[in-house]
Design a protein around this motif. Structure first.
Motif, PDB file in Angstrom:
ATOM      1  N   LEU A 379       0.793  -1.032  -0.052  1.00 29.39           N
ATOM      2  CA  LEU A 379      -0.327   0.310  -0.184  1.00 29.39           C
ATOM      3  C   LEU A 379       0.924   1.305   0.187  1.00 29.39           C
ATOM      4  CD1 LEU A 379      -2.566   1.503   0.896  1.00 29.39           C
ATOM      5  CD2 LEU A 379      -2.095   1.153   2.626  1.00 29.39           C
ATOM      6  N   LEU A 380       1.883   1.363   0.859  1.00 30.73           N
ATOM      7  CA  LEU A 380       2.542   2.425   0.927  1.00 30.73           C
ATOM      8  C   LEU A 380       3.508   2.750  -0.118  1.00 30.73           C
ATOM      9  CD1 LEU A 380       3.741   1.641   4.332  1.00 30.73           C
ATOM     10  CD2 LEU A 380       1.947   2.893   3.647  1.00 30.73           C
ATOM     11  N   ALA A 381       3.975   1.520  -0.828  1.00 32.11           N
ATOM     12  CA  ALA A 381       5.103   1.956  -1.675  1.00 32.11           C
ATOM     13  C   ALA A 381       4.348   2.057  -3.139  1.00 32.11           C
ATOM     14  CB  ALA A 381       5.539   0.362  -2.034  1.00 32.11           C
ATOM     15  N   GLY A 382       2.863   1.718  -3.147  1.00 39.14           N
ATOM     16  CA  GLY A 382       2.045   2.204  -4.242  1.00 39.14           C
ATOM     17  C   GLY A 382       2.054   1.177  -4.982  1.00 39.14           C
ATOM     18  N   VAL A 383       2.382   0.009  -4.945  1.00 40.58           N
ATOM     19  CA  VAL A 383       2.871  -1.693  -6.130  1.00 40.58           C
ATOM     20  C   VAL A 383       1.028  -1.415  -7.040  1.00 40.58           C
ATOM     21  CG1 VAL A 383       3.535  -3.921  -6.136  1.00 40.58           C
ATOM     22  CG2 VAL A 383       4.378  -2.230  -4.406  1.00 40.58           C
ATOM     23  N   ASP A 384       1.029  -2.094  -7.599  1.00 37.17           N
ATOM     24  CA  ASP A 384      -0.354  -2.343  -8.299  1.00 37.17           C
ATOM     25  C   ASP A 384      -0.845  -3.301  -7.653  1.00 37.17           C
ATOM     26  OD1 ASP A 384      -1.849  -3.032 -10.582  1.00 37.17           O
ATOM     27  OD2 ASP A 384      -0.567  -3.378 -12.278  1.00 37.17           O
ATOM     28  N   PRO A 385      -2.122  -3.718  -7.748  1.00 35.35           N
ATOM     29  CA  PRO A 385      -2.712  -4.065  -7.205  1.00 35.35           C
ATOM     30  C   PRO A 385      -2.934  -5.806  -8.093  1.00 35.35           C
ATOM     31  CG  PRO A 385      -4.464  -2.039  -7.488  1.00 35.35           C
ATOM     32  CD  PRO A 385      -3.246  -2.049  -7.945  1.00 35.35           C
ATOM     33  N   VAL A 386      -2.575  -4.862  -9.309  1.00 37.88           N
ATOM     34  CA  VAL A 386      -2.823  -6.391 -10.474  1.00 37.88           C
ATOM     35  C   VAL A 386      -2.091  -7.802  -9.502  1.00 37.88           C
ATOM     36  CG1 VAL A 386      -2.427  -7.994 -12.725  1.00 37.88           C
ATOM     37  CG2 VAL A 386      -4.449  -5.569 -12.030  1.00 37.88           C
ATOM     38  N   ALA A 387      -0.241  -7.095  -9.314  1.00 32.12           N
ATOM     39  CA  ALA A 387       0.383  -8.013  -9.230  1.00 32.12           C
ATOM     40  C   ALA A 387       0.490  -8.142  -7.548  1.00 32.12           C
ATOM     41  CB  ALA A 387       2.096  -6.790  -9.289  1.00 32.12           C
ATOM     42  N   VAL A 388      -0.015  -7.624  -6.769  1.00 35.95           N
ATOM     43  CA  VAL A 388      -0.247  -7.846  -5.415  1.00 35.95           C
ATOM     44  C   VAL A 388      -1.397  -9.156  -5.062  1.00 35.95           C
ATOM     45  CG1 VAL A 388      -1.176  -6.529  -2.856  1.00 35.95           C
ATOM     46  CG2 VAL A 388       0.442  -5.475  -4.749  1.00 35.95           C
ATOM     47  N   ASN A 389      -2.624  -8.469  -6.139  1.00 35.31           N
ATOM     48  CA  ASN A 389      -2.988  -9.719  -5.994  1.00 35.31           C
ATOM     49  C   ASN A 389      -2.603 -11.294  -6.849  1.00 35.31           C
ATOM     50  OD1 ASN A 389      -5.712  -8.816  -4.814  1.00 35.31           O
ATOM     51  ND2 ASN A 389      -5.805  -7.217  -6.477  1.00 35.31           N
ATOM     52  N   TYR A 390      -1.637 -11.391  -7.533  1.00 41.35           N
ATOM     53  CA  TYR A 390      -1.268 -12.513  -8.037  1.00 41.35           C
ATOM     54  C   TYR A 390      -0.248 -13.247  -6.530  1.00 41.35           C
ATOM     55  CZ  TYR A 390       1.107 -15.338 -10.864  1.00 41.35           C
ATOM     56  OH  TYR A 390       1.629 -16.674 -11.666  1.00 41.35           O
ATOM     57  N   TRP A 391       0.601 -12.201  -6.707  1.00 43.22           N
ATOM     58  CA  TRP A 391       0.858 -13.007  -5.209  1.00 43.22           C
ATOM     59  C   TRP A 391       0.517 -13.609  -4.083  1.00 43.22           C
ATOM     60  CZ3 TRP A 391       2.103 -11.892   0.101  1.00 43.22           C
ATOM     61  CH2 TRP A 391       3.685 -12.770   0.873  1.00 43.22           C
ATOM     62  N   TYR A 392      -0.755 -12.893  -4.004  1.00 44.98           N
ATOM     63  CA  TYR A 392      -1.130 -13.002  -2.432  1.00 44.98           C
ATOM     64  C   TYR A 392      -2.454 -14.229  -2.950  1.00 44.98           C
ATOM     65  CZ  TYR A 392      -0.923  -9.888   1.072  1.00 44.98           C
ATOM     66  OH  TYR A 392      -0.068  -8.707   1.567  1.00 44.98           O
ATOM     67  N   LEU A 393      -2.804 -14.552  -4.108  1.00 39.65           N
ATOM     68  CA  LEU A 393      -3.850 -15.777  -4.940  1.00 39.65           C
ATOM     69  C   LEU A 393      -2.288 -16.444  -4.978  1.00 39.65           C
ATOM     70  CD1 LEU A 393      -6.237 -16.471  -5.371  1.00 39.65           C
ATOM     71  CD2 LEU A 393      -5.844 -15.702  -7.554  1.00 39.65           C
ATOM     72  N   ALA A 394      -1.543 -16.845  -5.237  1.00 40.08           N
ATOM     73  CA  ALA A 394      -0.390 -17.421  -5.330  1.00 40.08           C
ATOM     74  C   ALA A 394       0.200 -18.430  -4.543  1.00 40.08           C
ATOM     75  CB  ALA A 394       0.981 -17.637  -5.694  1.00 40.08           C
ATOM     76  N   VAL A 395       0.515 -17.285  -3.234  1.00 43.58           N
ATOM     77  CA  VAL A 395       1.300 -18.091  -2.201  1.00 43.58           C
ATOM     78  C   VAL A 395       0.320 -19.014  -0.606  1.00 43.58           C
ATOM     79  CG1 VAL A 395       3.274 -16.517  -2.649  1.00 43.58           C
ATOM     80  CG2 VAL A 395       1.620 -15.705  -1.029  1.00 43.58           C
ATOM     81  N   TYR A 396      -0.941 -18.039  -1.095  1.00 45.45           N
ATOM     82  CA  TYR A 396      -1.372 -19.051   0.140  1.00 45.45           C
ATOM     83  C   TYR A 396      -2.221 -20.340   0.552  1.00 45.45           C
ATOM     84  CZ  TYR A 396       0.809 -14.494   3.007  1.00 45.45           C
ATOM     85  OH  TYR A 396       1.508 -14.320   3.298  1.00 45.45           O
ATOM     86  N   ALA A 397      -1.865 -21.123   0.619  1.00 44.84           N
ATOM     87  CA  ALA A 397      -2.871 -22.254   0.839  1.00 44.84           C
ATOM     88  C   ALA A 397      -4.638 -21.833   0.782  1.00 44.84           C
ATOM     89  CB  ALA A 397      -2.720 -22.927   2.114  1.00 44.84           C
ATOM     90  N   ASP A 398      -4.358 -21.086   1.651  1.00 46.64           N
ATOM     91  CA  ASP A 398      -5.631 -20.449   1.483  1.00 46.64           C
ATOM     92  C   ASP A 398      -6.486 -20.327   0.415  1.00 46.64           C
ATOM     93  OD1 ASP A 398      -5.276 -18.413   3.020  1.00 46.64           O
ATOM     94  OD2 ASP A 398      -5.538 -19.227   4.704  1.00 46.64           O
ATOM     95  N   ALA A 399      -5.755 -19.262  -0.478  1.00 47.61           N
ATOM     96  CA  ALA A 399      -6.240 -18.859  -1.280  1.00 47.61           C
ATOM     97  C   ALA A 399      -7.307 -19.567  -2.653  1.00 47.61           C
ATOM     98  CB  ALA A 399      -4.720 -17.467  -1.478  1.00 47.61           C
ATOM     99  N   TYR A 400      -8.452 -18.255  -2.540  1.00 52.50           N
ATOM    100  CA  TYR A 400      -9.077 -18.775  -3.989  1.00 52.50           C
ATOM    101  C   TYR A 400      -9.438 -17.086  -4.033  1.00 52.50           C
ATOM    102  CZ  TYR A 400      -9.427 -23.690  -2.528  1.00 52.50           C
ATOM    103  OH  TYR A 400      -8.366 -24.901  -2.049  1.00 52.50           O
ATOM    104  N   GLU A 401      -9.762 -16.908  -4.918  1.00 47.55           N
ATOM    105  CA  GLU A 401      -9.901 -15.201  -5.535  1.00 47.55           C
ATOM    106  C   GLU A 401     -10.857 -14.709  -4.546  1.00 47.55           C
ATOM    107  OE1 GLU A 401      -9.775 -13.377  -9.479  1.00 47.55           O
ATOM    108  OE2 GLU A 401     -12.042 -13.426  -8.913  1.00 47.55           O
ATOM    109  N   TRP A 402     -12.368 -15.481  -4.422  1.00 46.42           N
ATOM    110  CA  TRP A 402     -13.662 -15.208  -3.529  1.00 46.42           C
ATOM    111  C   TRP A 402     -13.330 -14.581  -2.230  1.00 46.42           C
ATOM    112  CZ3 TRP A 402     -14.825 -16.908   0.903  1.00 46.42           C
ATOM    113  CH2 TRP A 402     -14.784 -17.716   1.569  1.00 46.42           C
TER     114      TRP A 402
END
Ligand code: FAD
Ligand code: DLZ
Ligand code: SF4
Length: 515
Positions: A379-402
């Protein structure tokens, strides 16, 4: 075959509507391991192994009941790799009179399903997913006509209509709806934290681990040390262990972080709930019972039930209410690529290094780490949400887009402009220092602002407030930081901002697609 019942990898619940009214004599259950699902983002190998192994165990349990399961493994040489293609192939194998499915968790898959009605040449019945406590249509009705959508209002409705933690006279248990003010303690240094129940891989899981290592070993994340439950019975045992050992202090230390301790007093059941191994209603019921039996205090039990009955359901409601446009929101016009350390863990910032390295090892981080460390930095660094979403969706065992998307877009990044949260969860190093022991183990000095050795979060925080001042000006909850900024000398602001810029310039970045 009368009905071909197609079951997805996050629908591993015996009471899923897909299986209702199943006739073992004439129906077939279809389950498929497909490349498309394993690679639409490059999931953490532990997440893929968890899903495949849980699917295989679930198929075995159905077979033990005498149900015919047509299970296509990833390494089946005829497997053509996607839900749609594999369903088509199964239709030609079984020639069913109809196809039965339950609506999926993700918009992406919902679009596929809508196409099946035409493509398959047989009727396709798409059933509501009744494993959630609030249906999308009910949420839409609740949301319609409201100026703002806030979890707390929704949660009270859910408490009333489900009866969880309610007195017979319709008042909340203990007289208050929410005990969060009692839930923000730092962890005393000498407190030893409870263990969590892990499970040694059985033969089925070992086979899956072998397959995943071969096919997906290059994805971010370690596969060794896999100890997740892969059956409903083991998931429940892990949850019971949490209820006994951690739940009583869940409330007190919900926001605390400690170096090298990923789970603390959290349940680590997100992956189990989201795949269907645990039922949210049963989980809430068990936790309420612990309070009624005097085994856990109300602040812990209310706090825990709020996460599931409140947050989890609210998040899902927002997803289906706002998709597909929600995924493209970018209210703060953030465009920076993702720093490389999200994938390598190579940074001198002790908090980020710890969160990324445990994520790599375990495909897990608890809520405050996701929100106030990795999320706050993005958030503070102003990272593109698309890139951030990709990371979170990929790295956590509980991650589903919904569940991942509204948490990232709405809660961590404020990219939705305030649909989900009333203000950005932006914080300086002071917050991380208060809630953790990270700063004492860090090369940077959390008390310094602009010097070369100053904690980067401090300058980044003021840089963020200054940069987004117009976007934040109308928000009453941002009045305080904006006033503080106005009271700073222009020289101070300039030196904070130049420290932030220099720091951001010094980072390495990953281009989209590099992972
Ligand atoms: P506990 O703290 O023990 O809580 C119990 C359960 O409550 C969780 O298992 C989960 O089912 C539910 N819960 C708690 N908070 C939330 C929330 N904000 N939204 C939805 N459910 C919640 N959760 C996911 O399940 N999948 C995700 O992909 C995901 N991505 C996230 C990304 C960000 C940026 C943030 C801030 C949060 C995200 N969350 C996600 C929510 C939350 O962090 C995880 O559910 C939680 O950390 C899972 O660990 P646990 O089971 O130990 O949770
Ligand atoms: C996450 C996942 C993975 C990695 N693999 C599969 C799979 O091979 N087969 C399957 O049925 N489901 C898988 N899943 C879960 C799906 O991605 C999930 O069901 C959809 O995203 C809908 O929520
Ligand atoms: Fe993180 Fe700053 Fe603390 Fe280091 S000093 S651990 S960077 S908050």
């Amino acid at each position: 075959t009368a009905a071909l019942r197609f079951l997805l990898g996050d629908q591993l619940s015996r009471n899923i509507p897909t299986l209702c009214g199943l006739d073992p004599k004439s129906d077939v259950v279809l389950m498929v391991e497909v490349m498309e699902e394993a690679t639409y983002v490059r999931h953490h190998p532990k997440k893929i192994a968890f899903v495949f192994s849980a699917m295989r165990h679930f198929a075995e349990e159905l077979r033990a009941e005498g149900i015919t399961v047509d299970y296509v493994t990833l390494d089946d040489s005829d497997n053509i790799g996607s839900f749609t293609d594999e369903l088509e192939r199964a239709v030609s194998r079984h020639k069913p009179e109809r196809i039965v499915v339950t609506e999926p968790g993700e918009w992406r898959v919902r679009r596929m399903m809508d196409g099946w009605r035409e493509a398959m040449g047989v009727p396709v019945k798409i059933l509501d997913d009744d494993r959630f406590l609030c249906r999308p249509a009910t949420f839409t009705r609740w949301a319609n006509g409201r100026k703002t959508l806030r979890m707390e209002h929704f949660y009270r409705e859910m408490r009333r209509c489900t009866g969880f933690l309610m007195e017979p006279d319709g008042t909340p248990a203990g007289g208050k709806w929410n005990y969060d003010t009692e839930n923000r303690n730092a962890l005393p240094e000498d407190l030893s934290v409870p263990s969590h129940l892990g499970f040694a891989p059985d033969a089925t899981t070992q086979q899956v681990l072998h397959l995943v290592a071969e096919r997906f070993g290059h994805h971010f994340g370690d596969l060794d040390g896999f100890d997740l439950a892969v059956t409903a019975a083991d998931a429940w045992a892990a949850f019971e262990h949490f209820v006994t050992h951690a739940l009583p202090s869940f409330g007190d230390y919900q926001d605390a972080m400690r170096l090298g301790e990923p789970v603390l007093y959290h349940a680590r059941i997100g992956a189990y709930l989201n795949a269907g191994l645990l039922d949210p209603e049963a989980v809430c019921g068990r936790v309420e019972q612990a309070w009624r039996d005097g085994d856990a205090p109300l602040n812990a039990v209310e706090g825990f039930i709020r996460q599931i009955l409140g947050w989890r359901e609210f998040i899902r409601g927002i997803y289906w209410l706002k998709m597909p446009d929600y995924a493209a929101t970018n209210a703060l016009s953030a465009t920076r690529p993702l720093p490389e350390f999200y994938w390598t863990g190579e940074t001198d910032m002790a908090c980020l290094r710890d969160c990324v390295s445990q994520t790599r090892k375990q495909a897990y981080a608890h809520h405050i780490q996701r929100l106030m460390v990795t999320g706050n930095f993005a958030l503070l660094a102003g990272v593109d949400p698309v890139a951030v979403n990709y990371w979170y969706l990929a790295v956590y065992a509980d991650a589903y887009e919904w569940v991942e998307l509204p948490n990232v877009q709405g809660m961590a990044l404020f990219a939705d402009g305030g649909v989900l949260a009333s203000k950005p969860y932006a914080a300086s190093g002071k917050y991380i220092d208060r809630m953790s022991n990270y700063c004492g183990n860090c090369r940077y000095d959390v008390r310094k602002q602009t010097e070369a050795e100053a904690c980067p979060f401090n300058a980044l925080y003021w840089h963020f407030i200054a940069k987004n001042r117009e976007a934040l000006a109308g928000n009453p909850r941002m009045a305080m930081p904006l006033r503080s900024l106005d009271r700073m000398s222009p020289e101070k602001v300039a030196s904070l901002r130049s420290r932030a810029r220099n720091f951001l310039d010094s980072l390495k970045y990953t281009e989209p697609g590099a992972w």
